[in-house]
Scaffold this motif. Structure first.
Motif, PDB file in Angstrom:
ATOM      1  N   THR A   1     -20.545  17.455  -3.965  1.00 24.50           N
ATOM      2  CA  THR A   1     -20.587  15.990  -4.055  1.00 24.50           C
ATOM      3  C   THR A   1     -21.438  15.362  -2.963  1.00 24.50           C
ATOM      4  OG1 THR A   1     -18.655  15.629  -2.638  1.00 24.50           O
ATOM      5  CG2 THR A   1     -18.252  16.050  -4.982  1.00 24.50           C
ATOM      6  N   LEU A   2     -21.838  16.135  -1.956  1.00 22.31           N
ATOM      7  CA  LEU A   2     -22.623  15.676  -0.808  1.00 22.31           C
ATOM      8  C   LEU A   2     -21.827  14.735   0.104  1.00 22.31           C
ATOM      9  CD1 LEU A   2     -26.090  15.005  -2.490  1.00 22.31           C
ATOM     10  CD2 LEU A   2     -25.255  17.102  -1.429  1.00 22.31           C
ATOM     11  N   ARG A   3     -20.536  14.606  -0.133  1.00 23.95           N
ATOM     12  CA  ARG A   3     -19.697  13.755   0.714  1.00 23.95           C
ATOM     13  C   ARG A   3     -19.616  14.339   2.127  1.00 23.95           C
ATOM     14  NH1 ARG A   3     -14.502  14.938   1.845  1.00 23.95           N
ATOM     15  NH2 ARG A   3     -13.344  13.334   2.989  1.00 23.95           N
ATOM     16  N   LYS A   4     -19.876  13.499   3.126  1.00 26.87           N
ATOM     17  CA  LYS A   4     -19.813  13.937   4.515  1.00 26.87           C
ATOM     18  C   LYS A   4     -18.381  13.790   5.040  1.00 26.87           C
ATOM     19  CE  LYS A   4     -24.559  12.991   5.970  1.00 26.87           C
ATOM     20  NZ  LYS A   4     -25.396  12.323   6.996  1.00 26.87           N
ATOM     21  N   PHE A   5     -17.933  14.792   5.785  1.00 32.72           N
ATOM     22  CA  PHE A   5     -16.608  14.709   6.383  1.00 32.72           C
ATOM     23  C   PHE A   5     -16.564  15.574   7.640  1.00 32.72           C
ATOM     24  CE2 PHE A   5     -16.479  18.335   3.563  1.00 32.72           C
ATOM     25  CZ  PHE A   5     -15.651  19.259   4.172  1.00 32.72           C
TER      26      PHE A   5
ATOM     27  N   ALA B   1     -10.760  16.781   8.084  1.00 34.25           N
ATOM     28  CA  ALA B   1     -10.177  15.991   9.172  1.00 34.25           C
ATOM     29  C   ALA B   1     -10.617  14.541   9.146  1.00 34.25           C
ATOM     30  CB  ALA B   1     -10.543  16.618  10.519  1.00 34.25           C
ATOM     31  N   GLY B   2     -11.252  14.089   8.080  1.00 33.47           N
ATOM     32  CA  GLY B   2     -11.587  12.676   7.993  1.00 33.47           C
ATOM     33  C   GLY B   2     -12.994  12.411   7.502  1.00 33.47           C
ATOM     34  N   GLU B   3     -13.187  11.188   7.039  1.00 35.93           N
ATOM     35  CA  GLU B   3     -14.473  10.762   6.482  1.00 35.93           C
ATOM     36  C   GLU B   3     -15.533  10.622   7.576  1.00 35.93           C
ATOM     37  OE1 GLU B   3     -15.259  10.101   3.345  1.00 35.93           O
ATOM     38  OE2 GLU B   3     -13.307  10.048   2.351  1.00 35.93           O
ATOM     39  N   ARG B   4     -16.767  10.849   7.188  1.00 37.79           N
ATOM     40  CA  ARG B   4     -17.924  10.463   7.986  1.00 37.79           C
ATOM     41  C   ARG B   4     -18.702   9.421   7.183  1.00 37.79           C
ATOM     42  NH1 ARG B   4     -21.347  15.324   8.340  1.00 37.79           N
ATOM     43  NH2 ARG B   4     -22.702  13.991   9.585  1.00 37.79           N
ATOM     44  N   GLU B   5     -19.330   8.520   7.892  1.00 39.00           N
ATOM     45  CA  GLU B   5     -20.071   7.461   7.210  1.00 39.00           C
ATOM     46  C   GLU B   5     -21.232   8.059   6.414  1.00 39.00           C
ATOM     47  OE1 GLU B   5     -19.625   4.154   6.900  1.00 39.00           O
ATOM     48  OE2 GLU B   5     -17.670   4.518   7.807  1.00 39.00           O
TER      49      GLU B   5
ATOM     50  N   ASN C   1     -14.888   3.775  -1.259  1.00 40.56           N
ATOM     51  CA  ASN C   1     -15.532   5.044  -1.592  1.00 40.56           C
ATOM     52  C   ASN C   1     -16.512   4.892  -2.765  1.00 40.56           C
ATOM     53  OD1 ASN C   1     -13.422   4.533  -3.343  1.00 40.56           O
ATOM     54  ND2 ASN C   1     -12.904   6.679  -3.633  1.00 40.56           N
ATOM     55  N   ARG C   2     -17.060   3.700  -2.916  1.00 36.88           N
ATOM     56  CA  ARG C   2     -18.137   3.437  -3.873  1.00 36.88           C
ATOM     57  C   ARG C   2     -19.336   2.830  -3.151  1.00 36.88           C
ATOM     58  NH1 ARG C   2     -12.964   4.020  -6.168  1.00 36.88           N
ATOM     59  NH2 ARG C   2     -13.111   4.382  -8.404  1.00 36.88           N
TER      60      ARG C   2
END
Length: 625
Positions: free
Chosen positions: A261-265, A332-336, A373-374
């Motif tokens: 998904t390329l989501r950074k965390f 451990a949590g979201e990154r921008e 998250n959009r």
């Protein structure tokens, strides 16, 4: 990658004790607490001094004296500790069914109960997320010349050799040592699926991806002076009386992203302190357990990583599951996210999305804005129309396109969005909520009361500015999208957010004809009415909820109250908390013809299949016993 260590105490005490572990999972403050580091140094020095005073043997193999502190800093030290015979345990029955015997070089022999054959192999240790020179966090077990017979009467032909790899933990109890293995590979492994399977006829469908090995040692007394504080711990076992056997673990984190998904965390992996002892803890009465899976704590072998707060006597006052990610990694949590645009290209975390492939008719991107998250990508079509492409960062893709102008929202919640199409106003689901007297709305805005919308437009002279206000009725849409977000990334924090408005007796969540993007994420469908145009979704809020669709009618009793009368019963099915099942079913605006019967914990009830509201635009509701 830039690497630091968690600041455990800062994260865990950011919130009140009942919810402090939410911060433990989500905080992005990741510098390790100096006070904790200092205590570690003191403890290591104390252990080393004690070793010198006692003149203990440095050998940590099977003949070494049993101590709390064990050096596991490299593969040689780990293999020295493993030397000896280990039993492979069925964690459902707590019975051993096979064994692995290691020598000091990692060579091993595998034996399985009821199989008149053995095979040889080797275990080695390396690095998955840790760096070379640090404590290894990866094992690789290779078996050669595998004979037939390990699959029972199954039809699985043994390969000549096989390899199993993943993360591992080592712990020491008062009378036993433990080795935990977690497979992080893709695809099937014959070792894991067949050889490490306790079933009489093992196959790939009833296999596991985690295993526990144990060996007995001489009993020794575990020091209980370091029980309290805020820490991460791995729960090895639990007793019927609620006792948890916990080993404190050291977290390491680094910046990473989901490759799909390329989501950074903030990624996190764990390893042991030099003190590898497993200690007994109990949970204090009244402790908030909303961020744990209580069924896990009832298992003989929970094998989960939690955040803890405990007093010096080992009484737990705060408890939270640590969110899992992929490949043995924790979240451990979201990154921008990083995003930008040029022309028709939307750039997100290093990838480029050409919106022309969305067939939205836009000729240029004019803006990009994050909403929770959009990310709302605005594409220009003409002066009277835009395309708003909604990019979901959990999915790494566009989930819907909305056409219109003046797209606005409040409270960083996409479900509150409204927009205009000429003189009409629509909500985020695309349902009409208002029409102005003019020809085209020029601006939409939320009033200060948070429930009204102000629409501005010009009169026929194109000079006079008019405005009208519209009240937005509560429609529970946020509940649907909270569940949708949980469905896309199922964390306990998201589940807690989803059910926070449900009462204590709620057993299921009903959605009728939710938006298409939600329907697209549910595949467990059952057809009740062949030509039905409606879709009804059930989400159990508890485990072991039995539901069935019944035919019948509402009848009026002597007191004038309506009662449901069943004419024919449907097939029963049992679901677990968080599952979802959908039905193709008619939802009549007239007299209802069907009901959903639900049974749980000796109680039962009915949900009559009909529109949730005949007046308001409501698609979902919590149903209670």
């Amino acid at each position: 990658m830039k690497r630091t260590k968690f600041n455990i105490f800062l994260m865990l005490f950011m919130l009140s004790i009942s919810i402090l572990f939410t911060a433990c999972n989500k905080s992005e403050d990741v510098s390790y607490d100096e006070e904790v580091e200092e205590e570690k140094v003191k403890k290591k020095k104390k252990d080393k001094d004690k070793d010198k005073e006692d003149d203990k043997d440095d050998d940590k193999g099977k003949d070494a004296e049993i101590t709390a502190t064990v050096a596991l800093g490299n593969d040689e030290e780990i293999m020295a500790f493993l030397e000896g015979k280990w039993e492979l345990v069925d964690t459902d029955t707590d019975k051993s069914f096979a064994s692995l015997s290691f020598d000091e070089n990692g060579n091993c022999t595998f034996e399985k109960d009821g199989v008149d054959a053995t095979c040889e192999g080797n275990i080695s240790f390396g690095y998955l997320y840790a760096h070379k020179g640090e404590r290894p966090d990866y094992f690789e077990l290779s078996i050669e010349d595998i004979p037939d017979g390990f699959s029972g009467s199954g039809n699985y032909i043994a390969p000549e050799s096989d390899t199993l790899g993943g993360s591992f933990y080592i712990g020491r109890g008062a009378t036993e040592d433990y080795l935990y293995l977690f497979y992080t590979g893709n695809g099937d492994s014959y070792i894991g699926s067949i050889m490490f399977n306790s079933a009489d006829d093992p196959d790939y469908m009833n296999s596991k991806t985690t295993w526990v090995l144990r060996r007995e040692h001489e009993e020794f007394e575990i020091d209980d002076s370091d029980m309290g504080g805020a820490f991460f711990g791995f729960i090895w076992q639990s007793d019927d009386d609620g006792t948890l056997y916990v080993q404190k673990m050291m977290p390491h984190n680094f910046d990473t992203y989901d490759e799909y998904t390329l989501r950074k965390f903030v990624g996190c992996y764990f390893d042991e302190f030099d003190d590898i002892c497993i200690r007994k803890y109990t949970v204090a009465a009244g402790t908030d357990l909303s961020l744990v899976r209580e069924d896990d704590l009832k298992k003989d072998y929970p094998l989960v990583m939690y955040g803890f707060a405990a007093d010096e006597n080992g009484v737990i006052t705060g408890l939270s599951e640590t969110d899992k990610s992929y490949g043995g990694l924790y979240d451990a949590g979201e990154r921008e996210p990083e995003f930008s645009y040029d022309g028709l290209n939307f750039r997100y975390n290093g990838s480029v999305y050409d919106i022309s492939y969305q067939d939205c008719g836009a000729n240029a991107i004019t803006d990009c804005t994050q909403v929770g998250n959009r990310i709302v990508v605005e594409g220009h079509i003409n002066p009277h129309n835009s395309a708003y492409l909604i990019f979901n960062t959990d999915l790494g893709d566009f989930e819907k396109v909305i056409y219109g102008t003046n797209f606005i929202w409040k409270d960083n919640d996409i479900s509150t969005a409204v927009y205009a199409q000429y003189n009409q106003i629509y909500n985020y689901k695309g349902n009409l909520i208002g029409i102005v007297s003019g020809e085209e709305i020029t601006e939409l805005s939320f009033e200060d009361n948070g429930t009204d919308i102000k629409a501005e437009y010009y009169g026929k002279d194109n000079e006079t500015l008019y405005s009208e206000e519209f009240e937005i009725e509560e429609n529970n849409d946020s509940l649907m999208y909270r569940y949708y977000d949980y469905r896309n990334r199922p964390t306990l924090l998201r589940w807690k957010e989803f059910v926070k408005e449900a009462d204590d007796n709620a057993v299921m969540f009903i959605m009728i004809n939710p938006p298409q993007e939600i329907q697209d994420r549910v595949w467990n469908e059952r057809v009740i009415d062949e030509n039905a145009l409606d879709m009804l979704y059930i989400v159990p809020l508890c485990d072991d909820l039995t539901v069935s669709v019944e035919s019948g009618e509402l009848t009026q009793n002597a007191a004038g109250d309506f009662e449901w009368t069943t004419k024919s019963e449907g097939e029963k099915a049992t679901y677990q908390k968080g599952d979802v099942v959908s039905y193709h079913i008619n939802v009549p605006e007239g007299m209802p013809e069907r009901s959903i019967k639900f049974e749980h914990d000796g109680k039962s009830g009915y949900y009559i299949v009909q529109p949730i509201s005949g007046k308001s635009d409501i698609n979902c509701i919590f149903v209670s016993e």
